[in-house]
Design a protein around this motif. Structure first.
Motif, PDB file in Angstrom:
ATOM      1  N   UNK A 195     103.303   1.991  63.984  1.00 47.43           N
ATOM      2  CA  UNK A 195     104.832   2.417  62.379  1.00 47.43           C
ATOM      3  C   UNK A 195     103.863   2.842  61.795  1.00 47.43           C
ATOM      4  N   UNK A 196     102.315   2.576  60.944  1.00 40.92           N
ATOM      5  CA  UNK A 196     102.525   2.507  59.814  1.00 40.92           C
ATOM      6  C   UNK A 196     101.112   3.680  59.763  1.00 40.92           C
ATOM      7  N   UNK A 197     100.473   4.667  61.160  1.00 44.55           N
ATOM      8  CA  UNK A 197      99.105   4.888  61.086  1.00 44.55           C
ATOM      9  C   UNK A 197      99.570   5.612  62.555  1.00 44.55           C
ATOM     10  N   UNK A 198      98.638   6.263  62.858  1.00 48.18           N
ATOM     11  CA  UNK A 198      98.039   7.838  63.576  1.00 48.18           C
ATOM     12  C   UNK A 198      96.480   7.927  63.479  1.00 48.18           C
ATOM     13  N   UNK A 199      96.349   7.620  64.985  1.00 49.76           N
ATOM     14  CA  UNK A 199      95.079   8.813  65.912  1.00 49.76           C
ATOM     15  C   UNK A 199      95.105   8.586  66.904  1.00 49.76           C
ATOM     16  N   UNK A 200      93.819  10.098  66.888  1.00 48.44           N
ATOM     17  CA  UNK A 200      93.389  11.214  67.453  1.00 48.44           C
ATOM     18  C   UNK A 200      92.691  11.214  67.526  1.00 48.44           C
ATOM     19  N   UNK A 201      92.150  11.396  68.910  1.00 49.85           N
ATOM     20  CA  UNK A 201      90.677  12.300  69.158  1.00 49.85           C
ATOM     21  C   UNK A 201      90.722  13.926  69.364  1.00 49.85           C
ATOM     22  N   UNK A 202      89.480  14.897  69.040  1.00 49.05           N
ATOM     23  CA  UNK A 202      89.099  16.087  68.819  1.00 49.05           C
ATOM     24  C   UNK A 202      88.192  16.410  69.853  1.00 49.05           C
ATOM     25  N   UNK A 203      88.594  16.444  70.789  1.00 52.45           N
ATOM     26  CA  UNK A 203      87.511  17.421  71.347  1.00 52.45           C
ATOM     27  C   UNK A 203      86.768  17.942  70.617  1.00 52.45           C
ATOM     28  N   UNK A 204      85.400  18.402  70.655  1.00 57.17           N
ATOM     29  CA  UNK A 204      85.103  20.073  70.004  1.00 57.17           C
ATOM     30  C   UNK A 204      83.314  20.221  70.764  1.00 57.17           C
ATOM     31  N   UNK A 205      82.988  21.241  70.234  1.00 56.84           N
ATOM     32  CA  UNK A 205      81.907  22.286  70.818  1.00 56.84           C
ATOM     33  C   UNK A 205      80.733  21.113  70.845  1.00 56.84           C
ATOM     34  N   UNK A 206      79.550  21.344  72.676  1.00 55.56           N
ATOM     35  CA  UNK A 206      78.458  20.672  72.256  1.00 55.56           C
ATOM     36  C   UNK A 206      78.519  19.343  72.211  1.00 55.56           C
ATOM     37  N   UNK A 207      79.623  18.469  73.027  1.00 56.73           N
ATOM     38  CA  UNK A 207      79.580  17.766  73.815  1.00 56.73           C
ATOM     39  C   UNK A 207      80.019  16.708  72.586  1.00 56.73           C
ATOM     40  N   UNK A 208      80.362  17.132  70.921  1.00 57.89           N
ATOM     41  CA  UNK A 208      81.116  17.051  70.144  1.00 57.89           C
ATOM     42  C   UNK A 208      82.792  15.703  70.618  1.00 57.89           C
ATOM     43  N   UNK A 209      82.753  14.637  69.743  1.00 57.87           N
ATOM     44  CA  UNK A 209      83.953  14.312  69.527  1.00 57.87           C
ATOM     45  C   UNK A 209      84.391  13.675  68.270  1.00 57.87           C
ATOM     46  N   UNK A 210      85.424  14.110  67.463  1.00 57.54           N
ATOM     47  CA  UNK A 210      85.678  12.893  66.070  1.00 57.54           C
ATOM     48  C   UNK A 210      87.490  12.437  66.203  1.00 57.54           C
ATOM     49  N   UNK A 211      87.197  10.922  66.315  1.00 61.26           N
ATOM     50  CA  UNK A 211      88.347  10.348  66.404  1.00 61.26           C
ATOM     51  C   UNK A 211      88.600  10.095  65.358  1.00 61.26           C
ATOM     52  N   UNK A 212      89.888  10.084  64.689  1.00 60.77           N
ATOM     53  CA  UNK A 212      90.479  10.654  63.679  1.00 60.77           C
ATOM     54  C   UNK A 212      91.606   9.784  63.280  1.00 60.77           C
ATOM     55  N   UNK A 213      92.142   9.086  62.020  1.00 58.20           N
ATOM     56  CA  UNK A 213      93.222   7.751  61.889  1.00 58.20           C
ATOM     57  C   UNK A 213      93.378   8.348  60.557  1.00 58.20           C
ATOM     58  N   UNK A 214      95.165   8.415  60.416  1.00 56.08           N
ATOM     59  CA  UNK A 214      95.800   8.416  59.938  1.00 56.08           C
ATOM     60  C   UNK A 214      96.819   7.832  58.828  1.00 56.08           C
ATOM     61  N   UNK A 215      96.960   7.804  57.811  1.00 56.46           N
ATOM     62  CA  UNK A 215      97.665   6.535  57.076  1.00 56.46           C
ATOM     63  C   UNK A 215      98.255   6.976  55.774  1.00 56.46           C
ATOM     64  N   UNK A 216      98.985   5.752  54.933  1.00 62.45           N
ATOM     65  CA  UNK A 216      99.518   6.226  54.053  1.00 62.45           C
ATOM     66  C   UNK A 216      98.299   6.170  52.809  1.00 62.45           C
ATOM     67  N   UNK A 217      98.495   7.089  51.985  1.00 66.09           N
ATOM     68  CA  UNK A 217      97.889   6.703  50.629  1.00 66.09           C
ATOM     69  C   UNK A 217      97.570   5.649  49.979  1.00 66.09           C
ATOM     70  N   UNK A 218      98.909   4.908  49.734  1.00 65.56           N
ATOM     71  CA  UNK A 218      99.410   3.962  49.228  1.00 65.56           C
ATOM     72  C   UNK A 218      99.402   2.816  50.517  1.00 65.56           C
ATOM     73  N   UNK A 219      97.807   3.133  51.651  1.00 63.11           N
ATOM     74  CA  UNK A 219      97.928   1.559  52.302  1.00 63.11           C
ATOM     75  C   UNK A 219      96.917   1.128  51.277  1.00 63.11           C
TER      76      UNK A 219
END
Length: 460
Positions: free
Chosen positions: A227-251
C-alpha cells in the motif's frame, strides 16, 4: 537544406541530429559535457559523474515507439543496440505461446537495456553522419534573438562570445534547460509551463547474474506492490538487472534504504524482487536514489501563438515525466522524428509543430499526471486501491492475452487507456475472469506496514 543548432547531446538531441542529418540538413550539436558514451559501457555507466542527468543510472525499459522510430529512421542503431547486448521482450512472451496475430502486435516490444547503451549507439551513428558535428565541452550561453512581429525570432546561439547562426534552434537541454529563462531575458513572452510535483522517490541497485547461474528466475512478474511502496525488476543488457523501490518522499524510512543491506532486505519483502535477488547475483552498484521528480510541460506557444520563431523544444525540455511509466525516451524520439520530417516548415513557422505536440504528446503527459497524483496519495496514505475492476484489469492481463494486448497497447503509448480497455471484447474477458475468480480483491502482494518497518529497523 536547413542549418540547425541543437542544444544538448542526450537521447533527444542525438536522435534529432541523426534524423536531420540523414535528410541532408547541416546540424551542430552543442553538449557541455566533454565526455561521450563509448566502447567501455561498464566504465561509462558506473564511473561517469552526471549530476545534471540523475536518471542516467536509473533503470530503463524503452517502449515500442523507441524501437519503431529506430527501425524506420536508423535501423543500424537498432542493430547496434542488440549487438551491444540490449534484449527485446514482447509482452506476449509472458505466455507459453503467442496468441493468434492481430495487426499491431509486432509493435508490442520493449528494448531492455540501460540508457548508456542507447546513448553509445546513437553517438556512434551520429559520428558517421557527414553533415552532423557534435561540439562536446561547449556550453551555449544564450540565444541570439531578433525582435519582430508577430513574435521575435531566434537566429542562433551564443557559445562564449562566438555566435553560431542557424535557421532553427532545437532545445534538447533536458528538464533543467535554461532556454525558457533566456527567452524571458530576451523580451519574449514567457513559455507556457505546466508543472506538477510527483511526490515520489526512486531507489535502485544494479546486479549482474553469475556466469555459472541462471539468467532469470523464470515466469515471474517483474512488479510487486504494498500500500505504501512499489518494487520492480528491470532486466537489462549483458546479464544485468536493476531492483527498484518506489515510495513517497515523505516516508520516514526512505533515508535508511540507502544502506545496501537495508535496501536488499526491504526488496526481499516483495515477491517480484525477491525472486531475482534469490539468484545470488553480484551487486554492481551502491543504492542509487532519485527524488525531486515532477511532470512538466514547457510549451513555446500560448493562446496568441508561438512566443518565438526559429526555436522548438524536444525531449525533456518539452515534456518531462517521472519514470513511473517509462515515457521519456519514447516521447522524445517521436518529437524528434516529427521535427526531422517537417523541419523546413517548422523553421519558417513552428505553429504546426506546437499544435502537433499538444495533439500527439500532451494526452500522455496528462495521463501521467493523473496516475502520479493517485500513486502519491496512495503511497502517502498507505491505502490499497479499492477499485476491484481496475485491479482485475491488471491481474487478468497475465492470464488472458486479449487483456494483455490492451494493457500492452496502453503501456507502449499506442492507444489511450479508455480506448484500449473500453472495448466490448475486453469487457467480456474481464467479466469472465472475475466470474472465474469470485473471491478476487485488490490486495497487494507486498509487505504490510508493520513487516516493512520491522525489517527496515532491524537492518538499519
Amino acid at each position: 537544406m536547413a542549418r540547425v543548432a541543437v542544444i544538448g547531446g542526450g537521447i533527444g538531441g542525438l536522435g534529432t541530429a541523426l534524423m536531420l542529418g540523414r535528410r541532408g540538413h547541416v546540424v551542430t550539436v552543442f553538449e557541455q559535457d566533454a565526455r561521450q558514451a563509448g566502447d567501455d559501457l561498464e566504465r561509462d555507466f558506473h564511473q561517469w559523474d552526471r549530476p545534471r542527468i540523475p536518471q542516467a543510472v536509473q533503470p530503463h525499459s524503452f517502449l515500442a515507439p523507441v524501437r519503431t522510430v529506430l527501425l524506420a529512421e536508423a535501423p543500424d542503431v537498432h542493430a547496434d543496440l542488440l549487438a551491444r547486448g540490449a534484449r527485446e521482450y514482447h509482452d506476449f512472451d509472458w505466455f507459453d505461446e503467442h496468441p493468434p496475430y492481430r495487426a499491431g502486435d509486432e509493435e508490442l516490444v520493449t528494448l531492455r537495456t540501460r540508457r548508456i547503451v542507447l546513448e553509445a549507439a546513437l553517438t556512434a551513428a551520429v559520428g558517421r553522419e557527414p553533415t552532423v558535428r557534435v561540439r562536446r565541452g561547449v556550453r551555449v550561453r544564450a540565444l541570439t534573438v531578433e525582435q519582430g512581429r508577430p513574435a521575435p525570432r531566434v537566429t542562433g546561439v551564443d557559445v562564449g562570445g562566438e555566435t553560431h547562426r542557424a535557421d532553427l534552434v532545437v532545445d534538447a537541454a533536458g528538464r533543467r534547460s535554461p532556454v525558457p529563462a533566456w527567452l524571458i531575458a530576451a523580451g519574449c513572452r514567457p513559455p507556457v509551463v505546466d508543472s506538477h510535483r510527483a511526490g515520489i522517490a526512486y531507489l535502485c541497485r544494479w546486479y549482474r547474474t553469475r556466469a555459472d547461474g541462471p539468467r532469470d528466475p523464470g515466469r515471474v512478474k517483474t512488479g510487486s506492490a504494498a500500500p505504501f511502496a512499489l518494487a520492480g525488476v528491470f532486466p537489462s543488457d549483458n546479464d544485468t538487472f536493476a531492483v527498484n523501490v518506489v515510495l513517497s518522499t515523505g516516508d520516514p524510512t526512505r533515508a535508511a534504504l540507502i544502506d545496501p543491506a537495508v535496501f536488499e532486505a526491504a526488496a526481499r519483502l516483495f515477491p517480484a524482487t525477491a525472486a531475482w535477488l534469490d539468484l545470488a547475483s553480484e551487486p554492481r552498484s551502491p543504492v542509487l536514489a532519485m527524488a525531486g521528480l515532477d511532470n512538466r510541460w514547457t510549451g513555446f506557444a500560448d493562446e496568441d501563438g508561438p512566443v518565438v520563431t526559429g526555436l522548438v523544444n524536444v525531449g525533456d525540455s518539452l515534456i518531462h515525466t517521472n519514470p513511473t511509466l517509462g515515457h521519456g525516451a519514447a516521447l522524445g524520439l517521436l518529437a524528434a522524428q516529427h521535427l526531422a520530417t517537417h523541419v523546413d516548415r517548422i523553421a519558417a513557422d513552428p505553429a504546426d509543430f506546437h499544435a502537433w505536440t499538444r495533439r500527439a504528446l500532451r494526452p500522455w503527459f496528462d495521463a501521467q499526471v493523473t496516475a502520479d497524483r493517485a500513486d502519491e496519495q496512495r503511497l502517502a496514505e498507505g491505502s490499497p486501491s479499492s477499485d476491484r475492476r481496475a485491479a482485475a484489469l491488471g491481474a487478468c492481463a497475465f492470464d488472458d492475452p486479449v487483456v494483455m494486448r490492451a494493457r500492452a497497447q496502453v503501456r507502449h503509448l499506442l492507444r489511450p487507456a479508455p480506448e484500449a480497455y473500453g472495448t466490448p471484447e475486453v469487457d467480456r474477458h474481464v467479466t469472465a475472469w472475475l466470474t472465474a475468480y469470485p473471491d478476487f480483491s485488490p490486495r497487494p502482494d507486498g509487505p504490510t506496514r508493520d513487516e516493512w518497518d520491522a525489517t527496515v529497523t532491524s537492518e538499519a
